[in-house]
Design a protein around this motif. Structure first.
Motif, PDB file in Angstrom:
ATOM      1  N   LEU A 491       3.868   6.526   2.073  1.00  0.00           N
ATOM      2  CA  LEU A 491       3.019   5.627   2.848  1.00  0.00           C
ATOM      3  C   LEU A 491       1.765   5.288   2.058  1.00  0.00           C
ATOM      4  O   LEU A 491       1.217   6.127   1.335  1.00  0.00           O
ATOM      5  CB  LEU A 491       2.634   6.269   4.186  1.00  0.00           C
ATOM      6  CG  LEU A 491       3.769   6.572   5.164  1.00  0.00           C
ATOM      7  CD1 LEU A 491       3.209   7.192   6.431  1.00  0.00           C
ATOM      8  CD2 LEU A 491       4.567   5.315   5.486  1.00  0.00           C
ATOM      9  N   SER A 492       1.315   4.062   2.219  1.00  0.00           N
ATOM     10  CA  SER A 492       0.097   3.633   1.539  1.00  0.00           C
ATOM     11  C   SER A 492      -1.127   4.162   2.266  1.00  0.00           C
ATOM     12  O   SER A 492      -1.067   4.553   3.443  1.00  0.00           O
ATOM     13  CB  SER A 492       0.044   2.104   1.481  1.00  0.00           C
ATOM     14  OG  SER A 492      -0.051   1.567   2.787  1.00  0.00           O
ATOM     15  N   GLU A 493      -2.249   4.174   1.571  1.00  0.00           N
ATOM     16  CA  GLU A 493      -3.493   4.649   2.188  1.00  0.00           C
ATOM     17  C   GLU A 493      -3.900   3.764   3.353  1.00  0.00           C
ATOM     18  O   GLU A 493      -4.442   4.244   4.355  1.00  0.00           O
ATOM     19  CB  GLU A 493      -4.603   4.696   1.139  1.00  0.00           C
ATOM     20  CG  GLU A 493      -5.908   5.275   1.679  1.00  0.00           C
ATOM     21  CD  GLU A 493      -6.938   5.505   0.586  1.00  0.00           C
ATOM     22  OE1 GLU A 493      -8.143   5.497   0.903  1.00  0.00           O
ATOM     23  OE2 GLU A 493      -6.529   5.703  -0.574  1.00  0.00           O
ATOM     24  N   GLY A 494      -3.621   2.455   3.234  1.00  0.00           N
ATOM     25  CA  GLY A 494      -3.962   1.551   4.333  1.00  0.00           C
ATOM     26  C   GLY A 494      -3.181   1.874   5.593  1.00  0.00           C
ATOM     27  O   GLY A 494      -3.729   1.861   6.706  1.00  0.00           O
ATOM     28  N   THR A 495      -1.900   2.186   5.447  1.00  0.00           N
ATOM     29  CA  THR A 495      -1.096   2.549   6.612  1.00  0.00           C
ATOM     30  C   THR A 495      -1.569   3.856   7.214  1.00  0.00           C
ATOM     31  O   THR A 495      -1.635   4.002   8.447  1.00  0.00           O
ATOM     32  CB  THR A 495       0.389   2.668   6.203  1.00  0.00           C
ATOM     33  OG1 THR A 495       0.828   1.425   5.653  1.00  0.00           O
ATOM     34  CG2 THR A 495       1.249   3.027   7.398  1.00  0.00           C
ATOM     35  N   ILE A 496      -1.909   4.806   6.367  1.00  0.00           N
ATOM     36  CA  ILE A 496      -2.403   6.093   6.865  1.00  0.00           C
ATOM     37  C   ILE A 496      -3.702   5.902   7.643  1.00  0.00           C
ATOM     38  O   ILE A 496      -3.880   6.465   8.733  1.00  0.00           O
ATOM     39  CB  ILE A 496      -2.606   7.071   5.694  1.00  0.00           C
ATOM     40  CG1 ILE A 496      -1.262   7.398   5.044  1.00  0.00           C
ATOM     41  CG2 ILE A 496      -3.300   8.341   6.167  1.00  0.00           C
ATOM     42  CD1 ILE A 496      -1.375   8.229   3.787  1.00  0.00           C
ATOM     43  N   GLN A 497      -4.595   5.103   7.107  1.00  0.00           N
ATOM     44  CA  GLN A 497      -5.900   4.920   7.736  1.00  0.00           C
ATOM     45  C   GLN A 497      -5.818   4.106   9.015  1.00  0.00           C
ATOM     46  O   GLN A 497      -6.493   4.426  10.010  1.00  0.00           O
ATOM     47  CB  GLN A 497      -6.860   4.243   6.748  1.00  0.00           C
ATOM     48  CG  GLN A 497      -8.270   4.064   7.294  1.00  0.00           C
ATOM     49  CD  GLN A 497      -9.231   3.555   6.236  1.00  0.00           C
ATOM     50  OE1 GLN A 497      -8.861   3.403   5.075  1.00  0.00           O
ATOM     51  NE2 GLN A 497     -10.459   3.303   6.627  1.00  0.00           N
ATOM     52  N   SER A 498      -5.012   3.058   9.025  1.00  0.00           N
ATOM     53  CA  SER A 498      -4.998   2.152  10.174  1.00  0.00           C
ATOM     54  C   SER A 498      -3.987   2.527  11.240  1.00  0.00           C
ATOM     55  O   SER A 498      -4.154   2.142  12.406  1.00  0.00           O
ATOM     56  CB  SER A 498      -4.713   0.722   9.700  1.00  0.00           C
ATOM     57  OG  SER A 498      -3.426   0.643   9.093  1.00  0.00           O
ATOM     58  N   ARG A 499      -2.936   3.280  10.880  1.00  0.00           N
ATOM     59  CA  ARG A 499      -1.877   3.580  11.836  1.00  0.00           C
ATOM     60  C   ARG A 499      -1.744   5.073  12.139  1.00  0.00           C
ATOM     61  O   ARG A 499      -1.811   5.489  13.296  1.00  0.00           O
ATOM     62  CB  ARG A 499      -0.529   3.060  11.302  1.00  0.00           C
ATOM     63  CG  ARG A 499      -0.483   1.564  11.123  1.00  0.00           C
ATOM     64  CD  ARG A 499      -0.524   0.834  12.454  1.00  0.00           C
ATOM     65  NE  ARG A 499      -0.333  -0.596  12.292  1.00  0.00           N
ATOM     66  CZ  ARG A 499      -0.324  -1.469  13.286  1.00  0.00           C
ATOM     67  NH1 ARG A 499      -0.497  -1.046  14.518  1.00  0.00           N
ATOM     68  NH2 ARG A 499      -0.155  -2.758  13.056  1.00  0.00           N
ATOM     69  N   VAL A 500      -1.549   5.874  11.104  1.00  0.00           N
ATOM     70  CA  VAL A 500      -1.233   7.285  11.314  1.00  0.00           C
ATOM     71  C   VAL A 500      -2.446   8.062  11.813  1.00  0.00           C
ATOM     72  O   VAL A 500      -2.353   8.814  12.794  1.00  0.00           O
ATOM     73  CB  VAL A 500      -0.682   7.903  10.014  1.00  0.00           C
ATOM     74  CG1 VAL A 500      -0.372   9.379  10.221  1.00  0.00           C
ATOM     75  CG2 VAL A 500       0.563   7.153   9.546  1.00  0.00           C
TER      76      VAL A 500
END
Length: 778
Positions: A491-500
């Motif tokens: 997972l990208s950092e953007g997905t981790i920050q905005s979703r996870v």
């Protein structure tokens, strides 16, 4: 002269109607097949032919043909008993041969099969299936697969040929079998479909047939028929739809299901149906057919996988949507029902849902095994090909989406991430295998996690979704968190920050739903571990760039979060120790974070150690202040009730004891961080650990409080010994062993023999670890 009972049986079988009940006919057929009268007829062939041609079994129903199958199965048992009795009477010797049980059984089977000629295919299938099951019953004792291989092969071939004839009768060119089949299914149980009866009978013995012979079957059509049968067994997934109008709630909030309501009748019909009772065989036959088809005809097999997954997703999606509106979704235990009748309907409903989950898992395992071991015909890795053949990633996605729809059933078995013995191994096997396949595609993994996070209670702006019942929402969230944890490396950092991260945050302080609570903490640790691995890889390729990543910025928050979750009823001692050690270990590979205070940043011996020591300082501060003001979860997501002041002496004593236990857990967490720091930080940390251990008083008094203090100190020393002897790295071990011997006299109790971290380390067990039952995902 022939047996009079035999003659009467023949007369009854040749009539359209008989005064004899089905059970009597069944027993008589089995008896006279195994013991045909001598000298006339002297062979079972005439009776077999008469039985298969008998009008008594028309119109064909599953009940009649199943009874016929059982009669032939019992006939095998009775015939083998005859041969064994003869073998016991004539054991043979040096000059005389004994009775060849396998040979005589094979001869008898050949005579029975002679009577199959010219009969209807579905009746031949029922009788051959009975013979097959009867032979399997005696396989362990007599080994007929080897001794009577030819006779068994003939029975297997008869089953395959009969089933193929039934299917061909529906799949002929221009026959429109699918429309007729669906029309028959919609008509109800009054007109049973011959094709459906055939697959029900064949499913009982299909796993016993050589896969090479199964390849001769029209497997694509059989897979479609089997999935249709499974879909029909659960009424297309709409069996929960009438619940909303059939359930009432009284003044106390208890539910009552009306006995004569549509919902109650539907549940009772499904629970008592032949298809549900045969679901294990149907699912096993479907899985076997898929596997055989993929291995023998790859393109047709992958197309069948795509169609099967579409049917399963559609079925489970309908079930999930209806369950979210079903009043039963909000009931937590049996006390939520008004009477026993309502409780019984709810129990039957859950039994049906569990059966659906088991069926889905059996098919999913077969599909995933094919995906892993049989290459896709696509070859180019496209998401879907023009011909409709799915790719491995889309097949894995289909399995995960199907399991997601049934996530509300999984807590009945501990969930997908449970490590307890009561978990469901098949669920974990299918879940983790699907994630392994999906992780090969970063784009598909990212899209899947984003969908799960959105459906699991978080929108793009982090707002909660309140339209789902709390139990369903918790189950979906736990499933989404478990998926995100496993897919974290791609997972990208953007997905981790905005979703996870927004999905985790509300559950880090809420232990009311244990699985979601522990999963949220596991995901946080996975975020740090994934970033640490990426950081190490990037440092090996190029120098570290300036600036802080998202994972580095949330380290201070999570360190404080672990402190606030160290009290009783939240993270266990083992979970706290493992989580804090993992946090420090991951932080050791980070650079500076913007949120770290300047004085802490300057105190670090190196950039990589600054964050790790900051985490340790947070823990040391908590240890210094927990006695005077116990740490509580004060963030907005906390659900812990506020402490009330008490003037009683007993309450004060209990509070002191609780504070002491809380402090001990923090001490153990500090010791657990010893293997997680670098050699530069190790001397400083060991100094703090020594001071912490020595701060625990030793006393010779016999008071219970003093004895507990001594036990705590022993646990700390044992935990430190284990960390140095077993867990610490090779780089730091030399210094740690020297430090241990230098401070051993101060640490150990008087009279305790010294222990060597190398030679005694294999036998060391820290008391703080506890029993294996305490182990969790952390």
């Amino acid at each position: 002269m022939s047996d009079r009972g035999y003659i009467n049986l023949i007369r009854h079988l040749t009539r359209a109607t008989s005064t004899l009940p089905l059970e009597t006919l069944q027993a008589s057929i089995a008896h006279y097949l195994a013991r045909p009268p001598v000298p006339v007829p002297g062979t079972p062939t005439p009776l077999a032919a008469t039985t298969l041609a008998s009008p008594h079994f028309r119109p064909y129903t599953y009940q009649k043909l199943s009874a016929l199958s059982v009669a032939f199965r019992h006939a095998v048992h009775l015939r083998l008993a005859v041969h064994k009795e003869e073998a016991e009477k004539h054991p043979g010797g040096l000059l005389a041969r004994g009775v060849d049980v396998a040979g005589r059984t094979a001869k008898w089977l050949g005579a029975v099969l002679e009577g199959f000629r010219g009969s209807v295919a579905v009746v031949r299938l029922a009788c051959a299936a009975g013979l097959m099951l009867g032979l399997e019953d005696w396989e362990a004792e007599l080994g007929l697969k080897k001794k009577g291989a030819r006779a068994r092969a003939k029975v297997e071939e008869e089953v395959v040929i009969a089933l193929a004839e039934v299917v061909d009768g529906y799949t002929g060119v221009g026959s429109g079998w699918e429309k007729d089949f669906k029309r028959t299914l919609e008509a109800g149980d009054e007109a049973e479909d011959t094709l459906l009866i055939a697959v029900l009978l064949a499913s009982q013995c299909a796993p016993l047939i050589d896969p090479q012979r199964l390849q001769a079957l029209p497997l694509p059509a059989i897979v479609d028929v089997l999935t249709t049968a499974i879909d029909r067994a659960f009424h297309g997934g709409v069996f929960l739809a009438p619940a909303l109008s059939s359930v009432s709630v009284d003044a106390e909030g208890k539910l009552s299901v009306h006995a004569g309501s549509t919902f109650a009748q539907t549940i009772q019909t499904i629970a008592s149906s032949t298809y549900i009772s045969s679901m294990a065989s149907l699912a096993r036959f479907t899985a076997l057919s898929l596997t055989t088809l993929v291995e023998s005809r790859r393109v047709h097999g992958w197309e069948a996988i795509g169609r099967t997954l579409d049917r399963l997703q559609s079925l489970t999606d309908i079930v999930e949507n209806d369950w979210t509106r079903c009043p039963l979704a909000g009931v937590k235990d049996d006390a939520g029902f008004v009477d026993e009748g309502s409780r019984g309907i709810a129990t039957a409903t859950w039994s049906i849902l569990k059966t659906l989950l088991f069926t889905t898992l059996m098919l999913s395992q077969s599909i995933l095994s094919a995906v892993v071991f049989v290459p896709s015909p696509n070859g180019d890795g496209a998401y879907t090909s023009p011909s409709g053949v799915p790719s491995p990633h889309s097949a894995a996605l289909g399995v995960l989406h199907t399991l997601s729809h049934l996530s509300f059933v999984m807590p009945q078995f501990g969930g997908v991430a449970s490590t307890s013995e009561g978990g469901l191994p098949e669920l974990k096997r299918a879940f983790y295998m699907a994630l392994d396949v999906l992780s090969a595609s970063e784009s598909e993994a990212k899209r899947f996690v984003e969908e799960l996070c959105q459906n699991g209670g978080v929108t793009g702006k982090g707002k909660g979704v309140d339209i789902l019942p709390r139990n369903v929402l918790n189950a979906k969230t736990a499933f989404a968190l478990a998926c995100a944890e496993q897919l974290m490396p791609v997972l990208s950092e953007g997905t981790i920050q905005s979703r996870v991260y927004p999905l985790c945050l509300p559950h880090l302080w809420d232990p009311s739903h244990r699985e979601t609570y522990e999963s949220a903490h596991s995901v946080m640790l996975a975020i740090f571990a994934s970033h640490a691995r990426r950081n190490d890889t990037e440092k090996a390729r190029e120098p570290a760039t300036a600036g802080s990543t998202f994972a580095e910025k949330i380290v201070p928050m999570y360190a404080q979060c672990l402190i606030e979750n160290s009290s009783d009823g939240r993270l266990s001692t083992l979970q706290l120790c493992m989580a804090y050690a993992a946090l420090v270990r991951s932080a050791s590979s980070f650079g500076y974070a913007d949120s770290v205070p300047d004085d802490v940043r300057d105190a670090g011996p190196a950039q990589a150690d600054a964050m790790a020591w900051f985490c340790i300082e947070v823990l040391l501060d908590a240890i210094r202040h927990v006695g005077a003001a116990p740490v509580k979860a004060t963030l907005p997501y906390s659900t812990a009730p506020k402490a009330e002041a008490s003037s009683s002496v007993f309450a004060a004593s209990e509070s002191t004891q609780t504070s002491s236990e809380h402090l001990h857990r923090l001490h153990l967490a500090l010791v657990a961080t010893v293997p997680s720091v670098s050699l530069k930080l190790l001397p400083r940390l060991l100094t703090e650990v020594k001071a912490t251990i020595l701060s625990v008083p030793l006393s010779s008094n016999e008071r219970e409080v003093d004895r507990r203090s001594e036990e705590m100190r022993e646990e700390l020393v044992e935990a430190l010994f284990k960390a140095i002897s077993q867990d610490i790295g090779d780089t730091e071990k030399d210094y740690a062993i020297q430090w241990w011997y230098k401070n051993l006299d101060a640490l150990r109790r008087a009279g305790t023999p010294p222990r060597h971290p190398v030679f005694d380390g294999g036998e060391a067990t820290a008391s703080s670890v506890g029993s294996p039952a305490e182990l969790s995902r952390l």
